[in-house]
Structure formats: structure tokens, C-alpha cells
Design a protein around this motif. Structure first.
Motif, PDB file in Angstrom:
ATOM      1  N   VAL A  69       0.856  -1.175   0.000  1.00  0.00           N
ATOM      2  CA  VAL A  69       0.000   0.000   0.000  1.00  0.00           C
ATOM      3  C   VAL A  69       0.902   1.237   0.000  1.00  0.00           C
ATOM      4  O   VAL A  69       0.985   1.974  -0.979  1.00  0.00           O
ATOM      5  N   ASP A  70       1.640   1.404   1.112  1.00  0.00           N
ATOM      6  CA  ASP A  70       2.639   2.465   1.162  1.00  0.00           C
ATOM      7  C   ASP A  70       4.039   1.947   0.869  1.00  0.00           C
ATOM      8  O   ASP A  70       4.893   2.656   0.347  1.00  0.00           O
ATOM      9  N   GLN A  71       4.256   0.652   1.176  1.00  0.00           N
ATOM     10  CA  GLN A  71       5.544   0.018   0.967  1.00  0.00           C
ATOM     11  C   GLN A  71       5.336  -1.495   1.041  1.00  0.00           C
ATOM     12  O   GLN A  71       4.281  -1.954   1.465  1.00  0.00           O
ATOM     13  N   PRO A  72       6.324  -2.288   0.604  1.00  0.00           N
ATOM     14  CA  PRO A  72       6.162  -3.743   0.698  1.00  0.00           C
ATOM     15  C   PRO A  72       6.008  -4.185   2.151  1.00  0.00           C
ATOM     16  O   PRO A  72       6.777  -3.766   3.031  1.00  0.00           O
ATOM     17  N   ARG A  73       5.009  -5.019   2.379  1.00  0.00           N
ATOM     18  CA  ARG A  73       4.775  -5.554   3.720  1.00  0.00           C
ATOM     19  C   ARG A  73       4.405  -7.031   3.608  1.00  0.00           C
ATOM     20  O   ARG A  73       3.857  -7.472   2.589  1.00  0.00           O
ATOM     21  N   LEU A  74       4.699  -7.768   4.663  1.00  0.00           N
ATOM     22  CA  LEU A  74       4.382  -9.193   4.719  1.00  0.00           C
ATOM     23  C   LEU A  74       3.746  -9.466   6.066  1.00  0.00           C
ATOM     24  O   LEU A  74       4.416  -9.519   7.097  1.00  0.00           O
ATOM     25  N   TRP A  75       2.415  -9.630   6.037  1.00  0.00           N
ATOM     26  CA  TRP A  75       1.643  -9.706   7.279  1.00  0.00           C
ATOM     27  C   TRP A  75       1.507 -11.146   7.763  1.00  0.00           C
ATOM     28  O   TRP A  75       1.228 -12.054   6.993  1.00  0.00           O
ATOM     29  N   ARG A  76       1.702 -11.295   9.062  1.00  0.00           N
ATOM     30  CA  ARG A  76       1.448 -12.578   9.735  1.00  0.00           C
ATOM     31  C   ARG A  76       0.802 -12.270  11.089  1.00  0.00           C
ATOM     32  O   ARG A  76       1.445 -11.761  11.995  1.00  0.00           O
ATOM     33  N   GLY A  77      -0.469 -12.593  11.215  1.00  0.00           N
ATOM     34  CA  GLY A  77      -1.175 -12.362  12.475  1.00  0.00           C
ATOM     35  C   GLY A  77      -1.132 -10.922  12.937  1.00  0.00           C
ATOM     36  O   GLY A  77      -0.964 -10.645  14.132  1.00  0.00           O
ATOM     37  N   GLY A  78      -1.269  -9.977  12.004  1.00  0.00           N
ATOM     38  CA  GLY A  78      -1.283  -8.570  12.365  1.00  0.00           C
ATOM     39  C   GLY A  78       0.082  -7.937  12.503  1.00  0.00           C
ATOM     40  O   GLY A  78       0.187  -6.738  12.800  1.00  0.00           O
ATOM     41  N   VAL A  79       1.141  -8.704  12.290  1.00  0.00           N
ATOM     42  CA  VAL A  79       2.511  -8.190  12.400  1.00  0.00           C
ATOM     43  C   VAL A  79       3.143  -8.172  11.011  1.00  0.00           C
ATOM     44  O   VAL A  79       3.067  -9.166  10.275  1.00  0.00           O
ATOM     45  N   CYS A  87      16.337 -12.400   7.075  1.00  0.00           N
ATOM     46  CA  CYS A  87      16.657 -13.295   5.972  1.00  0.00           C
ATOM     47  C   CYS A  87      15.536 -14.315   5.790  1.00  0.00           C
ATOM     48  O   CYS A  87      14.959 -14.792   6.782  1.00  0.00           O
ATOM     49  N   TYR A  88      15.272 -14.646   4.542  1.00  0.00           N
ATOM     50  CA  TYR A  88      14.200 -15.584   4.215  1.00  0.00           C
ATOM     51  C   TYR A  88      14.696 -16.643   3.235  1.00  0.00           C
ATOM     52  O   TYR A  88      15.568 -16.384   2.399  1.00  0.00           O
ATOM     53  N   ILE A  89      14.116 -17.812   3.360  1.00  0.00           N
ATOM     54  CA  ILE A  89      14.218 -18.860   2.343  1.00  0.00           C
ATOM     55  C   ILE A  89      12.790 -19.164   1.932  1.00  0.00           C
ATOM     56  O   ILE A  89      11.952 -19.484   2.789  1.00  0.00           O
ATOM     57  N   VAL A  90      12.486 -19.033   0.659  1.00  0.00           N
ATOM     58  CA  VAL A  90      11.114 -19.260   0.185  1.00  0.00           C
ATOM     59  C   VAL A  90      11.110 -20.513  -0.682  1.00  0.00           C
ATOM     60  O   VAL A  90      11.680 -20.518  -1.784  1.00  0.00           O
ATOM     61  N   ASP A  91      10.481 -21.559  -0.193  1.00  0.00           N
ATOM     62  CA  ASP A  91      10.438 -22.864  -0.866  1.00  0.00           C
ATOM     63  C   ASP A  91       9.367 -22.809  -1.948  1.00  0.00           C
ATOM     64  O   ASP A  91       8.233 -23.237  -1.751  1.00  0.00           O
ATOM     65  N   ASP A  92       9.749 -22.271  -3.113  1.00  0.00           N
ATOM     66  CA  ASP A  92       8.760 -21.990  -4.165  1.00  0.00           C
ATOM     67  C   ASP A  92       8.776 -23.037  -5.277  1.00  0.00           C
ATOM     68  O   ASP A  92       8.541 -22.728  -6.437  1.00  0.00           O
ATOM     69  N   TYR A 102       1.709 -18.233  -5.492  1.00  0.00           N
ATOM     70  CA  TYR A 102       1.602 -17.424  -4.273  1.00  0.00           C
ATOM     71  C   TYR A 102       2.959 -17.300  -3.585  1.00  0.00           C
ATOM     72  O   TYR A 102       3.343 -16.223  -3.113  1.00  0.00           O
ATOM     73  N   LEU A 103       3.717 -18.402  -3.543  1.00  0.00           N
ATOM     74  CA  LEU A 103       5.059 -18.370  -2.964  1.00  0.00           C
ATOM     75  C   LEU A 103       5.974 -17.436  -3.753  1.00  0.00           C
ATOM     76  O   LEU A 103       6.794 -16.717  -3.178  1.00  0.00           O
ATOM     77  N   HIS A 104       5.821 -17.434  -5.093  1.00  0.00           N
ATOM     78  CA  HIS A 104       6.573 -16.480  -5.904  1.00  0.00           C
ATOM     79  C   HIS A 104       6.210 -15.046  -5.507  1.00  0.00           C
ATOM     80  O   HIS A 104       7.081 -14.168  -5.429  1.00  0.00           O
ATOM     81  N   GLY A 105       4.927 -14.808  -5.266  1.00  0.00           N
ATOM     82  CA  GLY A 105       4.505 -13.475  -4.849  1.00  0.00           C
ATOM     83  C   GLY A 105       5.135 -13.067  -3.530  1.00  0.00           C
ATOM     84  O   GLY A 105       5.572 -11.920  -3.362  1.00  0.00           O
TER      85      GLY A 105
END
Length: 331
Positions: A69-79, A87-92, A102-105
Motif C-alpha cells: 500500500v505504502d511500501q512492501p509488507r508481509l503480514w502474519r497475524g497482524g505483524v 533473511c528468508y528462504i522461500v520454498d517456491d 503465491y510463494l513467488h509473490g
């Protein structure tokens, strides 16, 4: 160090949190099998990460919602997980194409932030991380010896590729495998052309892309791990007698610190071409010499290696991840 990480100047850097988050699709495996995988990897990653001041956790993709919306965000339970640089590993790679999309997104919204997707640690196009056809083509272009490979057309057209298989590869035996998969999952050895025809009929219904390759008798699979342009360690994976898969997840045996001198130049050429900060390169060990199999990014993680190779690779991995977090921006 290769420039897979591109410098971005930001007005004020977000605080860094030394955490590795492994994002996965919980629906790809039987729950009991998935629980075992998660428990095993968590145990090894938590212990190794703690030595370098890193935390570790698995996160189901179904618990996450990426937004901008204003910047990239990744929400989990309101956080918003992207409020701190992590750091992330995305098993896509998976069987459900909607879940994979969706994992690519998720991975791409993280890429747009100042956090890091560690399995995107190459300057080459993203699809070279996971498409085995693309890997074979690039390796051949670089002069590596590769197995004869044919990509099958999709769905009802798959049989149209069989005559090309017979012409280019011969009458068998063959290996039938998905273009995007890992850990030896769904890799089928087929002895005759008749058997291949039936196997292709089944594979064509899955909705995934498939390859046919020549089956090369071999004494095992050599994996060489490179971090920031240098070889860190290696292992030789060998099949159990009477089997054809050497993947550890499929019952293969591994020994550490295997001699990689014969493939060293090939490995360095691959890493330089891809601009890869972390890469494992696999070769089949045949009577005619090493034959390129595939390369793997951070998804080929240190927990698969036997000791002492496991700790050697973990040390290099967490030093690299720590240096990324120390930077103000992404590169």
C-alpha cells in the motif's frame, strides 16, 4: 564476493534482526512426513544458527499475506515481518501451481523490501534457480558434459515428444523427472520405450513440466558447495545397493569432503557465470567421468551434509547472511 546483492541507498535503514525464516507450502506432503522434515531441519538449523547469533523458524505460506500500500509488507497475524530486515528462504517449488504462484509473490515482495531472499542469491534470471532444462542448457553452453535431455510437451501433446526421445536418446533406459522439483521426489527410472510411453501418459496428467534423460550408470553423485565464489566443502552421495537414487532424502548414503579437483574448474565457471553467492553443483560420477546433474541454491542447505562438512558449510552460510544484514541496502 559476487554482486548478486545490489546496493540500494535508503534514507534510513530498518533495524536488522538476525533471523532466518523458511517459508513453505504445508500442503505438499503428508502431515506426518512434513512434521518429521520440519523437526529434523529445525533441530540442525537452530543449533548451527545459535553459534552465529541467528534464530530460525519455519513459517507456513498460508499464514502470510503480502501487500504493498505504502511500501512492501508481509503480514502474519497482524505483524508486518518486513518491519525489520531479516533473511528468508522461500520454498517456491511444489505440486500445486496456485500455491507456487503465491510463494513467488511472497518472495518477490520480500525482494522489493530491504530484507533478503537467500535462495535468490544469483545475478542470473530467477528461473535458473530451479528449472532443470535451463540448467542443462546453460551448463552445456559453458562446456560441461551433460546428459542427453528432452523436454516433453504439455498434457495430451506429451506423446509427441517420444519420437524425439527415441531419436536423440535411444531405446532406454531413461530417467523421467519433473523440470522443477527437488530431493529426488518423483524421479523415475524407466527401462524400456514401452514403459516410458505409459509413464509419460501418467506424468502428462499432473500439470507439471517433465524431462526425459538418458540413464547413466554411476557410482554416486558429487555435490560441491561454494559460498561467495569459493569452494567450502563437498560430499559424495551413493546409492544403497539395488537402488538408483543417491539423494539422502531417498535413502542414499553420504560421505563428507569428497575429492572435487576434477570438477573444480567447472564449478567456478558456473558460479562466475551465474553471479551466485551460494550454490551447490552436482555431478554424476560415471565410468566416462563426471557428468553435470544440476545446481541448487540455498534450498540445498547445509543440514543435508554429514559432519564435519555440515558445520563447515553452516559457518560459511551464516557469515555470508550476517554480512548481508550488516549492509544498509540490498544488492
Amino acid at each position: 564476493m559476487y554482486s548478486a546483492v545490489r546496493e540500494v541507498v535508503t534514507p534510513s535503514a530498518k533495524p536488522a534482526e538476525r533471523m532466518v525464516n523458511w517459508i513453505y507450502n504445508p500442503d505438499d506432503f503428508n502431515p506426518s512426513h512434513l512434521d518429521k522434515i520440519i523437526a529434523d531441519i529445525t533441530d540442525r538449523w537452530t543449533a548451527q544458527g545459535a553459534r552465529h547469533g541467528f534464530g530460525f523458524q519455519f513459517i507456513p505460506a498460508s499464514e502470510l499475506t503480502p501487500t504493498c500500500v505504502d511500501q512492501p509488507r508481509l503480514w502474519r497475524g497482524g505483524v508486518d515481518l518486513l518491519e525489520t530486515r531479516q533473511c528468508y528462504i522461500v520454498d517456491d517449488i511444489g505440486n500445486d501451481q496456485q500455491a507456487v504462484s503465491y510463494l513467488h509473490g511472497i518472495s518477490r515482495i520480500i525482494d522489493a523490501s530491504d530484507s533478503f531472499v537467500l535462495n535468490h542469491a544469483m545475478a542470473a534470471p530467477e528461473w535458473l534457480e530451479r528449472d532443470k532444462l535451463a540448467m542443462i542448457g546453460r551448463a552445456a553452453q559453458l562446456g560441461l558434459k551433460v546428459p542427453k535431455t528432452v523436454a516433453l510437451p504439455f498434457r495430451r501433446h506429451a506423446r509427441e515428444g517420444l519420437e524425439v526421445v527415441r531419436r536423440e536418446i535411444g531405446g532406454g533406459p531413461y530417467i523421467l523427472k519433473a523440470r522443477e522439483s527437488g530431493t529426488g521426489f518423483g524421479v523415475l527410472k524407466v527401462d524400456t520405450f514401452e514403459q516410458l510411453r505409459s509413464a509419460v501418459d501418467i506424468a502428462a496428467q499432473t500439470g507439471k513440466g517433465y524431462l526425459v534423460q538418458e540413464f547413466l550408470p554411476n557410482s554416486g553423485d558429487l555435490r560441491v558447495a561454494l559460498v561467495e565464489g569459493e569452494v567450502v566443502t563437498s560430499m559424495l552421495r551413493e546409492q544403497v545397493i539395488g537402488r538408483y537414487l543417491s539423494n539422502i532424502a531417498q535413502g542414499g548414503n553420504a560421505s563428507p569432503s569428497a575429492d572435487f579437483s576434477v570438477v573444480l574448474d567447472d564449478c567456478l565457471r558456473v558460479v562466475r557465470t551465474l553471479g551466485a553467492d551460494y550454490l551447490c553443483v552436482d555431478f554424476l560420477i560415471t565410468e566416462q567421468g563426471p557428468v553435470f546433474g544440476e545446481w541448487c541454491t540455498v534450498m540445498a542447505n547445509f543440514s543435508q551434509f554429514p559432519e564435519p562438512a555440515r558445520s563447515e558449510l553452516a559457518d560459511a552460510f551464516f557469515h555470508w547472511a550476517g554480512r548481508l544484514l550488516e549492509q544498509r541496502g540490498r544488492g
